[in-house]
Write an enzyme that holds these catalytic residues in place. Structure first.
Site, PDB file in Angstrom:
ATOM      1  N   THR A  12      35.696  73.176  71.004  1.00 42.65           N
ATOM      2  CA  THR A  12      35.333  74.277  70.113  1.00 42.65           C
ATOM      3  C   THR A  12      33.824  74.522  70.200  1.00 42.65           C
ATOM      4  OG1 THR A  12      35.388  72.621  68.365  1.00 42.65           O
ATOM      5  CG2 THR A  12      37.225  74.164  68.458  1.00 42.65           C
ATOM      6  N   LYS A  50      34.883  63.204  78.640  1.00 41.27           N
ATOM      7  CA  LYS A  50      33.954  64.315  78.444  1.00 41.27           C
ATOM      8  C   LYS A  50      32.830  64.292  79.489  1.00 41.27           C
ATOM      9  CE  LYS A  50      34.892  64.587  73.456  1.00 41.27           C
ATOM     10  NZ  LYS A  50      35.429  65.929  73.201  1.00 41.27           N
ATOM     11  N   HIS A  52      46.531  67.729  68.917  1.00 43.59           N
ATOM     12  CA  HIS A  52      45.161  67.962  69.384  1.00 43.59           C
ATOM     13  C   HIS A  52      44.779  67.143  70.609  1.00 43.59           C
ATOM     14  CE1 HIS A  52      43.689  70.203  65.794  1.00 43.59           C
ATOM     15  NE2 HIS A  52      44.650  69.512  65.196  1.00 43.59           N
ATOM     16  N   LYS A 105      31.249  78.061  70.250  1.00 43.63           N
ATOM     17  CA  LYS A 105      30.028  78.276  69.457  1.00 43.63           C
ATOM     18  C   LYS A 105      28.871  78.681  70.375  1.00 43.63           C
ATOM     19  CE  LYS A 105      31.806  74.755  66.384  1.00 43.63           C
ATOM     20  NZ  LYS A 105      31.880  73.300  66.150  1.00 43.63           N
ATOM     21  N   LYS A 114      28.437  66.496  71.856  1.00 44.97           N
ATOM     22  CA  LYS A 114      29.842  66.240  71.508  1.00 44.97           C
ATOM     23  C   LYS A 114      30.013  64.726  71.420  1.00 44.97           C
ATOM     24  CE  LYS A 114      31.023  68.534  75.361  1.00 44.97           C
ATOM     25  NZ  LYS A 114      32.060  69.451  74.928  1.00 44.97           N
ATOM     26  N   ARG A 115      31.171  64.246  70.975  1.00 48.69           N
ATOM     27  CA  ARG A 115      31.395  62.814  70.984  1.00 48.69           C
ATOM     28  C   ARG A 115      31.244  62.248  72.388  1.00 48.69           C
ATOM     29  NH1 ARG A 115      33.317  60.211  66.277  1.00 48.69           N
ATOM     30  NH2 ARG A 115      33.450  58.378  67.609  1.00 48.69           N
TER      31      ARG A 115
HETATM   32  C1  26W Z   1      43.913  57.851  65.488  1.00 49.13           C
HETATM   33  C2  26W Z   1      42.655  57.975  66.259  1.00 49.13           C
HETATM   34  C3  26W Z   1      42.399  59.401  66.582  1.00 49.13           C
HETATM   35  C4  26W Z   1      41.531  60.145  65.794  1.00 49.13           C
HETATM   36  C5  26W Z   1      41.299  61.468  66.076  1.00 49.13           C
HETATM   37  C6  26W Z   1      43.018  59.996  67.656  1.00 49.13           C
HETATM   38  C7  26W Z   1      42.798  61.316  67.928  1.00 49.13           C
HETATM   39  C8  26W Z   1      41.939  62.063  67.146  1.00 49.13           C
HETATM   40  C9  26W Z   1      41.722  63.530  67.383  1.00 49.13           C
HETATM   41  C10 26W Z   1      43.014  64.160  67.809  1.00 49.13           C
HETATM   42  C11 26W Z   1      40.631  63.763  68.344  1.00 49.13           C
HETATM   43  C12 26W Z   1      40.126  65.183  68.312  1.00 49.13           C
HETATM   44  O1  26W Z   1      39.249  65.509  67.532  1.00 49.13           O
HETATM   45  N1  26W Z   1      40.653  66.035  69.196  1.00 49.13           N
HETATM   46  C13 26W Z   1      39.985  67.302  69.470  1.00 49.13           C
HETATM   47  O2  26W Z   1      40.534  68.328  68.656  1.00 49.13           O
HETATM   48  C14 26W Z   1      39.780  69.529  68.821  1.00 49.13           C
HETATM   49  C15 26W Z   1      40.319  70.533  67.837  1.00 49.13           C
HETATM   50  O3  26W Z   1      41.583  70.938  68.223  1.00 49.13           O
HETATM   51  C16 26W Z   1      39.859  70.010  70.262  1.00 49.13           C
HETATM   52  O4  26W Z   1      39.044  71.150  70.392  1.00 49.13           O
HETATM   53  C17 26W Z   1      39.378  68.925  71.211  1.00 49.13           C
HETATM   54  O5  26W Z   1      39.566  69.328  72.554  1.00 49.13           O
HETATM   55  C18 26W Z   1      40.141  67.639  70.943  1.00 49.13           C
HETATM   56  O6  26W Z   1      39.625  66.579  71.717  1.00 49.13           O
END
Ligand code: 26W
Length: 812
Positions: A652, A550, A356, A656, A544-545
């Site tokens: 995503t 971003k 992701h 929406k 969003k976060r």
């Molecule tokens: C370990 C720390 C950590 C936690 C969460 C690292 C990375 C993440 C995720 C991979 C972050 C995340 O939510 N990524 C998002 O995933 C969405 C679903 O596929 C995408 O639409 C977003 O672009 C992407 O940033």
């Protein structure tokens, strides 16, 4: 199931009496919410039993979606929708003096996720059940989910999210199915008389994993799948017994706490890996309980172990559950007596992995020492996987040290979880075309060159049931009235709306619905934030976060720029706008928190200046959540998707908004590229560097933000206001760090580089918005083309291309 409204009213009143001992006229809203939940779960349980029985008897292949996050939000409305009971219940409650909307508000928003990755998992569960696939989630039942955000004097403060303090009506605790998970201790390989080696694990610490099941109700079918959330409890193991026997109560309590801490809270960091030991414990806890459980289910079928991959698919949502690979190997070898090769073939054939993110700071690596001491047997297995993998590479690419070194799973004293995930699975996918291309061509090129057949794309999606049918009932009704209801099961049919492109009365109705939703949001914002906004202004939204890539900062700087223009020239031509933000920053992300403070500072300057306040307003909505998104998205005109190209894997939210008729203002990043492909240049606003340009700059280092600053008056003037005396800085050094990030540290995310084209595009939007007809047409085209982004399409692709499953016979 209650057959009609009267029947519902009767059952509901009885429920209030039998479970809560209340009469309708003395029941509070919370009572009513609980009674309704209990009434629905009675119904759900019937199909749940039926579904489970069917899965067991048919021996169908089951998908287990392992994810550290499930951002489910509220379930009441969604379940009523999927059970086709919305109107019956709404009308029945009305007659009993309750409002369904008010009752829905009583449910806590299950925030067991950070953002995109967690919300995607929740959308996937809805699609799996709605399409009648046998697919379940395994996650952690965090006692505290995503923190509650409070804003104090413009600064973010985090409070614990006590989502379980109210009873959670959807979960069922199943202590009889609890399992044990082991940590620490020593392992020794012992030679049996037969000559076989067995593993002896001693001195470990044992944790009880207790499952809490949440039913996942399919849309208008009889499927009810399971989201199984594991909770850590102290087990009656030796240490505990010893401690309590010695009446060493402090010790006992401390030990108990240290075990239960595993499912205490969700790590609130997205895109930043911290390397914390407790997080590693959480990951193994999820994986070990899930794998044991999946194997137990399989063993009830009485089939040879080698057929496991025909009956189970284990999917890992990013690398967080990657320890599933060595855990499955461990159980197959140590507990089921298989040899390495057999176990490896089974493992690889069952596991698939989604990536992701390509942000390097988000890639998980764990120090060898930490893995070895916490999970000694798992480490041995990872080490062996690595040895064997390097050996096959050596045979395939003799002498190619560089290749082998960069592919190794263990390197520089760390276990690389992405490498482990690729090596241990049969499928690796990205989440949008551009993202998958970047994985193949750059980030994971060398793996792609080695195993091209493993890599594939699965563009993300969102459930149109929650995000259109539930969040925007008037729009759904208009669509159904115009093109019939087939789009509900085949969202691609939304394309049939294109025939109304020239239809004035249809376009006017579309406009009226957007207006109605904007008015509702206006009232909500007044109530929630005490800010009065103009429902006829453009609603320009970024939710969003909060993260550097971003680029909420780009949006903020643009607002400062507009304000300056309005102040300098009261006749400045600008369509009134309301800028709406919602964002949580990771608690330790200093820069992101400064951006939140900046947005609040801008809001207080702009909103309190009589000279501009009828032309623009800035709103930051505290504690952004799934349920808040459901209110905001239907009311949006402009969807801000402005990440630095190449950085947002998919996004995503963008989907929406599109589905609700907002127009995207975006960079050519993630799934924005696919939105652009679908709607064409006239129905989206794109700007900024392309991902190739960005990646090229990173490579050659030719970007100079200072140069942009020197050459562009607008950039210079706005940036100077951050640090020199201005309405925004008030002469203080609050925003020095932001300035330094942009100038001294050369603007990692190309905010300044894209500033000019962003301003110009925003100006074009202001102009275009005035042509209401043209605008409504754009909106219509977006809705009509959004069917591709239903997660039903995404799930069908995963099902046929990765998991190799078909819809189950349980479909009505
Ligand atoms: C370990 C720390 C950590 C936690 C969460 C690292 C990375 C993440 C995720 C991979 C972050 C995340 O939510 N990524 C998002 O995933 C969405 C679903 O596929 C995408 O639409 C977003 O672009 C992407 O940033």
């Amino acid at each position: 199931m209650f057959s009609d409204k009267e029947d519902f009213k009767q059952s509901f009143s009885e429920k209030l009496e039998t479970t809560l001992g209340k009469k309708v006229d003395s029941a509070t809203e919370t009572d009513a919410y609980r009674a309704l939940g209990s009434l629905l779960t009675d119904e759900i349980n019937k199909n749940w039993l039926k579904t489970n029985k069917h899965y067991q008897e048919s021996k169908e292949k089951q998908v287990y979606y392992f994810s550290m996050e499930f951002l489910i939000g509220r379930l009441m409305g969604n379940n009523l929708l999927n059970m086709q009971l919305l109107n019956t219940v709404r009308n029945g409650l009305d007659e009993l003096g309750f409002s369904l909307t008010e009752l829905e508000e009583k449910e806590s928003d299950a925030g067991l996720g950070n953002g995109g990755l967690g919300r995607l998992a929740a959308c996937f569960l809805d699609s799996l059940a709605s399409l009648g696939y046998a697919g379940h989630g395994y996650g952690i039942r965090y006692k505290y989910g995503m923190f509650d955000q409070r804003i104090i004097d413009g600064y973010q403060v985090e409070l614990p999210d006590r989502w379980l303090s109210k009873e959670y009506v959807w979960e069922v605790r199943r202590p009889e199915e609890a399992l044990e998970v082991r940590f620490g201790g020593e392992v020794e390989m012992v030679e049996e008389k037969s000559g076989a080696l067995t593993c002896k694990h001693t001195n470990y610490e044992q944790v009880r994993a207790v499952p809490y099941d949440v039913p996942v109700v399919g849309f208008d079918n009889e499927t009810v799948n399971t989201l199984r959330l594991w909770s850590a409890e102290a087990s009656e193991d030796d240490t505990l017994k010893k401690a309590s026997k010695q009446s060493d109560f402090d010790n006992f309590l401390e030990h108990k706490r240290s075990l239960e801490e595993i499912s205490e809270f969700l790590y609130p960091d997205d895109s930043h890996e911290e390397g914390k030991r407790l997080r590693l414990k959480q990951e193994y806890f999820l994986v070990s309980s899930g794998v044991q459980n999946a194997l137990d289910n399989f063993e009830k079928l009485n089939l040879p172990l080698t057929t496991f991959p025909d009956h189970a698919a284990l999917h890992i949502n990013d690398t967080h559950p990657a320890l599933l690979i060595p855990e499955l190997m461990r159980i197959l070898m140590d507990e089921r007596g298989l040899g390495w090769e057999e176990a490896w073939d089974i493992t690889q054939a069952s596991v698939s992995y989604t990536n992701h993110t390509t942000l390097s700071e988000a890639l998980e690596t764990w120090p060898v020492g930490m893995v070895r001491s916490l999970l000694p047997r798992i480490f041995m297995i990872i080490d062996e996987i690595n040895e064997r993998f390097c050996q096959t590479l050596w045979e395939r690419y003799p002498g190619d040290f560089d290749r082998i070194a960069s592919l190794a799973i263990i390197a520089d004293g760390h276990v690389k979880m992405a490498h482990l995930s690729i090596v241990g699975s049969h499928s690796v996918n990205g989440v949008a075309k551009l993202h998958t291309d970047i994985l193949k061509k750059r980030e994971m090129k060398i793996f792609y060159d080695t195993f091209p057949e493993r890599f594939n794309n699965k563009t993300n999606g969102i459930t149109h049931r929650r995000w259109l049918m539930h969040a925007n009932e008037p729009l759904s009704a208009l669509i159904t009235e115009s093109i019939g209801d087939q789009w509900v099961r085949q969202p691609d049919r939304l394309q049939d709306l294109l025939k109304y492109k020239e239809d004035t009365s249809f376009l006017n109705r579309l406009n009226d619905i957007k207006q109605e939703k904007k008015e509702e949001l206006t009232a909500f914002i007044k109530d929630y934030s005490n800010i009065t906004i103009d429902p006829s202004s453009i609603f320009d939204v970024q939710i969003k976060r909060l993260h550097g890539y971003k680029r909420q900062l780009l949006n903020a700087l643009h607002i400062m720029h507009l304000y300056n223009n309005l102040k300098a020239n009261p006749n400045f031509n600008m369509t009134p706008r309301t800028f709406i933000f919602g964002a949580k920053a990771a608690p330790s992300y200093h820069f992101a928190k400064k951006v939140i403070k900046l947005i609040h500072t801008i809001a207080s300057v702009v909103n309190n200046d009589p000279a501009v306040r009828n032309r623009m307003k800035v709103v930051f909505l505290e504690n952004y959540s799934v349920s808040m998104a459901e209110r905001i998205i239907p009311a949006t005109n402009i969807s801000e998707q402005i990440s630095t190209a190449s950085k947002e894997a998919s996004g995503t939210g963008n989907m929406k908004f599109m589905m609700n008729g907002a127009i995207t203002l975006g960079t050519m990043d993630g799934a924005n590229v696919e939105i652009h492909d679908l709607v064409g240049d006239d129905h989206i606003y794109t700007f900024g560097l392309s991902s190739d340009e960005v990646l090229e700059y990173y490579k050659n280092g030719f970007y100079s933000s200072r140069k942009v600053y020197d050459e562009d008056d607008r950039v210079r003037h706005t940036l100077d206001q951050l640090i020199h005396y201005s309405p925004f800085s008030k002469g203080e050094t609050e925003f020095q760090d932001i300035y330094d990030n942009l100038i001294t540290y050369n603007d990692e995310f190309f905010v300044l580089k894209d500033f000019a084209s962003y301003i110009d595009t925003q100006a074009k939007i202001s102009e275009d918005y005035l042509d209401t007809r043209l605008w409504n047409e754009k909106s219509l085209v977006n809705i009509a083309r959004s069917g591709k982004f239903s997660s039903d399409r995404t799930i069908q692709e995963y099902a046929s291309e990765i998991w190799k499953i078909e819809p189950s016979g349980i479909l009505k």
